[in-house]
Design a protein around this motif. Structure first.
Motif, PDB file in Angstrom:
ATOM      1  N   ARG A 175     -10.953   4.366   4.972  1.00 32.73           N
ATOM      2  CA  ARG A 175     -11.397   3.445   3.924  1.00 32.73           C
ATOM      3  C   ARG A 175     -10.247   2.534   3.488  1.00 32.73           C
ATOM      4  O   ARG A 175     -10.411   1.315   3.389  1.00 32.73           O
ATOM      5  N   ARG A 176      -9.080   3.131   3.243  1.00 30.12           N
ATOM      6  CA  ARG A 176      -7.948   2.341   2.768  1.00 30.12           C
ATOM      7  C   ARG A 176      -7.435   1.383   3.835  1.00 30.12           C
ATOM      8  O   ARG A 176      -7.186   0.198   3.568  1.00 30.12           O
ATOM      9  N   LEU A 211     -16.320  -6.084  -0.828  1.00 32.47           N
ATOM     10  CA  LEU A 211     -15.824  -5.329   0.320  1.00 32.47           C
ATOM     11  C   LEU A 211     -15.574  -3.860  -0.028  1.00 32.47           C
ATOM     12  O   LEU A 211     -16.026  -2.949   0.667  1.00 32.47           O
ATOM     13  N   SER A 212     -14.855  -3.652  -1.127  1.00 32.43           N
ATOM     14  CA  SER A 212     -14.523  -2.273  -1.513  1.00 32.43           C
ATOM     15  C   SER A 212     -15.778  -1.457  -1.770  1.00 32.43           C
ATOM     16  O   SER A 212     -15.884  -0.304  -1.354  1.00 32.43           O
ATOM     17  N   PHE A 234     -19.552  -6.138   6.936  1.00 28.16           N
ATOM     18  CA  PHE A 234     -18.406  -5.234   7.021  1.00 28.16           C
ATOM     19  C   PHE A 234     -18.354  -4.539   8.380  1.00 28.16           C
ATOM     20  O   PHE A 234     -17.303  -4.436   9.004  1.00 28.16           O
ATOM     21  N   VAL A 258     -17.438  -0.408   1.555  1.00 24.96           N
ATOM     22  CA  VAL A 258     -16.773   0.730   2.204  1.00 24.96           C
ATOM     23  C   VAL A 258     -17.092   2.017   1.457  1.00 24.96           C
ATOM     24  O   VAL A 258     -17.403   3.047   2.055  1.00 24.96           O
ATOM     25  N   LEU A 277      -8.547  -7.382   4.207  1.00 26.68           N
ATOM     26  CA  LEU A 277      -8.094  -8.278   3.141  1.00 26.68           C
ATOM     27  C   LEU A 277      -6.981  -9.206   3.624  1.00 26.68           C
ATOM     28  O   LEU A 277      -6.845 -10.337   3.144  1.00 26.68           O
ATOM     29  N   PHE A 298     -15.420 -10.591   0.281  1.00 24.71           N
ATOM     30  CA  PHE A 298     -14.424  -9.613  -0.142  1.00 24.71           C
ATOM     31  C   PHE A 298     -14.596  -9.187  -1.589  1.00 24.71           C
ATOM     32  O   PHE A 298     -14.001  -8.211  -2.028  1.00 24.71           O
ATOM     33  N   SER A 304      -8.920   0.166   6.598  1.00 22.44           N
ATOM     34  CA  SER A 304      -9.845  -0.913   6.959  1.00 22.44           C
ATOM     35  C   SER A 304      -9.922  -1.963   5.865  1.00 22.44           C
ATOM     36  O   SER A 304      -9.929  -3.173   6.147  1.00 22.44           O
ATOM     37  N   THR A 305      -9.945  -1.525   4.614  1.00 25.36           N
ATOM     38  CA  THR A 305     -10.008  -2.487   3.511  1.00 25.36           C
ATOM     39  C   THR A 305      -8.748  -3.332   3.439  1.00 25.36           C
ATOM     40  O   THR A 305      -8.808  -4.564   3.319  1.00 25.36           O
ATOM     41  N   GLU A 306      -7.603  -2.661   3.516  1.00 30.53           N
ATOM     42  CA  GLU A 306      -6.337  -3.393   3.428  1.00 30.53           C
ATOM     43  C   GLU A 306      -6.182  -4.371   4.582  1.00 30.53           C
ATOM     44  O   GLU A 306      -5.723  -5.510   4.399  1.00 30.53           O
TER      45      GLU A 306
END
Length: 287
Positions: A88-89, A110-111, A3, A114, A96, A107, A91-93
């Motif tokens: 957090r939101r 992944l969540s 990550f 983070v 993805l 993935f 980078s994750t989005e």
């Protein structure tokens, strides 16, 4: 690919999206009064601190130091927590959307990856600063209580309690305690309660003051209520409040003069006294 490396490799896109998101919160996270220029420069410093933390194997020291600095400057803690949540939101989005470029198995976790970095940091900051604020608020509350009903000895046997602001039930209890303890401690013969700074005297406030005056009388002292402004006098009359059991005066000066009389003293004009002495001496000299 980890990550950390994914975030660093895509830092430009993530930073751009993060800046857009954090800018949109300016009016809702108690930073609306901060200039746009300062807000933007602080945002850039903040996101740089986040990436510094990620590069240092998730060390939170950089974020903690930054948080302490800006909170001491008056920024709200919500600015920090919102910024971390947005990171957090975002980078994750973003990552993805790049799923075709990396191993899909990554993935799945992944969540969680983070969250394992962001959640403990947010929790630590909230706990640390909420504890500090509770301690500060507690100290301020004690200080305010000490100042809210002071009893001041101004002369042997005479003390004054100046009251300022609204009197509620809790404060009325404090007034009563301070009056009784102070009157005994200072061996007061007369206590003046000055309500010049009390904006409203209603039935409840008058009731508390009467109770305090009665308590002072029971320990052998006289209570004088001073600072009776015309509008307060009218309110007291309209409410049918009986203040006949203890003296009232319109000003502290008049109340203090009465207190001197009660304690067997009086105010003497030294200039008049000196003139009378000079006249007496002149008369004795036959001048």
């Amino acid at each position: 690919m980890e990550f950390k490396q994914l975030v660093i490799n895509n830092s430009d896109s993530i930073v751009q999206k993060w800046m857009e998101e954090i800018d949109s919160l300016k009016d809702s996270n108690y930073t609306a009064t901060i200039s746009d220029e300062l807000y933007e420069s602080t945002n850039r410093e903040f996101v740089n601190v986040i990436f510094t933390s990620i590069r240092n194997e998730g060390s939170t020291k950089a974020v903690e130091d930054f948080s302490e600095k800006i909170i001491n400057l008056g920024w709200p803690l919500s600015y920090i927590t919102d910024g971390l949540q947005i990171f957090r939101r975002v980078s994750t989005e973003y990552l993805l959307t790049q799923s075709e470029k990396v191993d899909s198995n990554f993935f799945t976790n992944l969540s969680a990856s983070v969250n394992d970095w962001v959640e403990p940091l947010i929790r630590e900051l909230v706990n640390e600063y909420s504890g500090s604020w509770e301690h500060i608020v507690s100290l301020q509350r004690v200080a305010l209580q000490e100042l809210s009903a002071p009893l001041i000895p101004v002369m042997e046997g005479i003390t004054i309690m100046p009251l300022i602001g609204t009197i509620d039930t809790e404060r009325a209890k404090l007034i009563m305690e301070n009056l009784l303890e102070g009157a005994i401690k200072h061996n007061s013969e007369v206590v003046l309660i000055d309500i010049t700074g009390v904006p409203v005297v209603d039935t409840m406030v008058a009731h508390h003051i009467i109770q305090a005056a009665e308590a002072v009388r029971l320990i052998g002292a006289t209570c004088i209520l001073v600072g009776i402004r015309p509008e307060i006098a009218q309110t007291i009359v309209n409410l049918g409040i009986d203040l006949s059991n203890f003296p009232t005066k319109s000003s502290l000066k008049k109340g203090f003069s009465t207190a001197l009389e009660i304690t067997g003293r009086h105010v003497t004009d030294l200039n008049v006294k000196e003139n009378n002495i000079e006249k007496m001496m002149d008369s004795l000299r036959g001048e």
